[in-house]
Write a protein that holds these residues in place. Structure first.
Motif, PDB file in Angstrom:
ATOM      1  N   UNK A   1       0.844  -1.187   0.000  1.00 49.26           N
ATOM      2  CA  UNK A   1       0.000   0.000   0.000  1.00 49.26           C
ATOM      3  C   UNK A   1       0.883   1.242   0.000  1.00 49.26           C
ATOM      4  N   UNK A   2       0.578   2.198  -0.887  1.00 46.47           N
ATOM      5  CA  UNK A   2       1.338   3.445  -0.964  1.00 46.47           C
ATOM      6  C   UNK A   2       0.725   4.456   0.004  1.00 46.47           C
ATOM      7  N   UNK A   3       1.454   4.815   1.045  1.00 42.86           N
ATOM      8  CA  UNK A   3       0.935   5.713   2.080  1.00 42.86           C
ATOM      9  C   UNK A   3       0.902   7.168   1.613  1.00 42.86           C
ATOM     10  N   UNK A   4       1.668   7.511   0.595  1.00 43.90           N
ATOM     11  CA  UNK A   4       1.701   8.889   0.096  1.00 43.90           C
ATOM     12  C   UNK A   4       0.495   9.164  -0.792  1.00 43.90           C
ATOM     13  N   UNK A   5       0.188   8.226  -1.678  1.00 43.24           N
ATOM     14  CA  UNK A   5      -0.933   8.416  -2.609  1.00 43.24           C
ATOM     15  C   UNK A   5      -2.216   7.765  -2.111  1.00 43.24           C
ATOM     16  N   UNK A   6      -2.114   7.026  -0.973  1.00 40.62           N
ATOM     17  CA  UNK A   6      -3.269   6.323  -0.406  1.00 40.62           C
ATOM     18  C   UNK A   6      -3.901   5.372  -1.424  1.00 40.62           C
ATOM     19  N   UNK A   7      -3.064   4.576  -2.055  1.00 37.40           N
ATOM     20  CA  UNK A   7      -3.519   3.635  -3.067  1.00 37.40           C
ATOM     21  C   UNK A   7      -2.866   2.270  -2.863  1.00 37.40           C
ATOM     22  N   UNK A   8      -3.521   1.253  -3.399  1.00 32.43           N
ATOM     23  CA  UNK A   8      -2.954  -0.093  -3.453  1.00 32.43           C
ATOM     24  C   UNK A   8      -2.756  -0.431  -4.929  1.00 32.43           C
ATOM     25  N   UNK A   9      -1.591  -0.146  -5.477  1.00 35.61           N
ATOM     26  CA  UNK A   9      -1.366  -0.363  -6.910  1.00 35.61           C
ATOM     27  C   UNK A   9      -1.532  -1.827  -7.291  1.00 35.61           C
ATOM     28  N   UNK A  10      -1.952  -2.062  -8.516  1.00 39.23           N
ATOM     29  CA  UNK A  10      -2.170  -3.430  -8.987  1.00 39.23           C
ATOM     30  C   UNK A  10      -0.869  -4.107  -9.381  1.00 39.23           C
ATOM     31  N   UNK A  11       0.007  -3.367 -10.066  1.00 39.71           N
ATOM     32  CA  UNK A  11       1.235  -3.951 -10.598  1.00 39.71           C
ATOM     33  C   UNK A  11       2.440  -3.218 -10.021  1.00 39.71           C
ATOM     34  N   UNK A  12       3.356  -3.983  -9.468  1.00 40.66           N
ATOM     35  CA  UNK A  12       4.584  -3.441  -8.912  1.00 40.66           C
ATOM     36  C   UNK A  12       5.711  -3.613  -9.912  1.00 40.66           C
ATOM     37  N   UNK A  13       6.494  -2.571 -10.102  1.00 38.74           N
ATOM     38  CA  UNK A  13       7.627  -2.623 -11.023  1.00 38.74           C
ATOM     39  C   UNK A  13       8.896  -2.278 -10.253  1.00 38.74           C
ATOM     40  N   UNK A  14       9.734  -3.271 -10.053  1.00 37.00           N
ATOM     41  CA  UNK A  14      10.977  -3.094  -9.311  1.00 37.00           C
ATOM     42  C   UNK A  14      12.079  -2.648 -10.270  1.00 37.00           C
ATOM     43  N   UNK A  15      11.863  -1.470 -10.859  1.00 33.13           N
ATOM     44  CA  UNK A  15      12.740  -0.958 -11.909  1.00 33.13           C
ATOM     45  C   UNK A  15      14.110  -0.561 -11.363  1.00 33.13           C
ATOM     46  N   UNK A  16      15.074  -0.507 -12.264  1.00 35.44           N
ATOM     47  CA  UNK A  16      16.415  -0.083 -11.877  1.00 35.44           C
ATOM     48  C   UNK A  16      17.134  -1.060 -10.970  1.00 35.44           C
ATOM     49  N   UNK A  17      16.882  -2.356 -11.145  1.00 36.26           N
ATOM     50  CA  UNK A  17      17.527  -3.398 -10.338  1.00 36.26           C
ATOM     51  C   UNK A  17      17.200  -3.261  -8.852  1.00 36.26           C
ATOM     52  N   UNK A  18      15.996  -2.766  -8.554  1.00 36.51           N
ATOM     53  CA  UNK A  18      15.568  -2.612  -7.170  1.00 36.51           C
ATOM     54  C   UNK A  18      15.408  -3.971  -6.496  1.00 36.51           C
ATOM     55  N   UNK A  19      15.787  -4.045  -5.235  1.00 40.77           N
ATOM     56  CA  UNK A  19      15.652  -5.266  -4.442  1.00 40.77           C
ATOM     57  C   UNK A  19      14.178  -5.671  -4.353  1.00 40.77           C
ATOM     58  N   UNK A  20      13.858  -6.916  -4.694  1.00 38.94           N
ATOM     59  CA  UNK A  20      12.476  -7.405  -4.687  1.00 38.94           C
ATOM     60  C   UNK A  20      12.138  -8.203  -3.431  1.00 38.94           C
ATOM     61  N   UNK A  21      12.983  -8.152  -2.414  1.00 36.71           N
ATOM     62  CA  UNK A  21      12.751  -8.990  -1.242  1.00 36.71           C
ATOM     63  C   UNK A  21      11.453  -8.647  -0.516  1.00 36.71           C
ATOM     64  N   UNK A  22      10.931  -7.432  -0.716  1.00 40.63           N
ATOM     65  CA  UNK A  22       9.656  -7.061  -0.113  1.00 40.63           C
ATOM     66  C   UNK A  22       8.542  -8.016  -0.540  1.00 40.63           C
TER      67      UNK A  22
END
Length: 213
Positions: A180-201
């Motif tokens: 859940x995004x606390x800044x935009x108050x949304x639950x996005x449908x698709x997550x994009x771990x762009x830029x070699x971001x750690x996906x351990x979440x």
């Protein structure tokens, strides 16, 4: 709706493919070569074929996207993911005027009516980008489309698409096994771990609940 992606090798993007399957979407995987122009041309040809059997589509990068819920796709415009980093050219930052933290177009996640996506590719030459970086080409097309009044928007509120790179701990939380995004108050449908971001979440949302792998 159909989800489209591409790979260079077999068995690549299995986690993304499994998440698409769990949401009940058809997945089209294009096998292509590592050359910008060919990738964009192959995607365009796939979109044209998909017009015959689908009304809506999503493109999502195979390596680093994850569908955590079903998508509410717009019916009359194209929606592009937005991110915090202006890549590949930082000098373009002033051209993106939204006040959101996620304001820069990201080419790794977009969707909408297939016929509109095909028209967008044809009208703004995304099916023939030459040696251009695909994200730079998509940004150029976006700027031209805005000038022309073409129906296209950035998901700066992260309602459907979430670029995860550079996210801070206080900007998100886990709710009902979903990010859940606390800044935009949304639950996005698709997550994009762009830029070699750690996906351990993903371990926190895939071990139970709706995100279960």
């Amino acid at each position: 709706m159909i989800v489209v992606t591409y790979t260079f090798t077999d068995g690549f993007g299995e986690q993304m493919a499994e998440s698409v399957k769990k949401q009940g979407y058809e997945l089209a995987v294009i096998k292509t070569i590592n050359r910008y122009e060919q990738i964009m041309r192959d995607l365009y040809e796939c979109y044209k074929r998909a017009e015959t059997g689908h009304d809506y589509m999503i493109y999502a990068d195979a390596a680093d996207c994850y569908f955590q819920r079903r998508v509410n796709m717009p019916t009359d415009y194209i929606l592009y993911s937005a991110e915090k980093n202006c890549f590949p050219y930082k000098k373009r930052r002033s051209k993106f005027t939204d006040n959101s933290r996620w304001r820069y177009l990201n080419n790794g996640l977009y969707g909408g009516p297939i016929k509109l996506v095909v028209e967008f590719f044809e009208k703004y030459n995304l099916n023939d980008i030459g040696t251009k970086n695909p994200q730079a080409a998509a940004q150029d097309a976006y700027f031209d489309a805005i000038k022309d009044g073409f129906p296209i928007k950035l998901d700066s509120d992260c309602k459907e698409f979430q670029s995860y790179s550079f996210i801070k701990d206080d900007e998100y939380e886990i709710r009902d096994s979903l990010i859940y995004n606390r800044i935009t108050n949304t639950t996005p449908a698709v997550l994009h771990f762009n830029g070699l971001t750690d996906k351990s979440i993903l371990n926190q949302i895939t071990n139970n609940g709706t995100g279960n792998l």
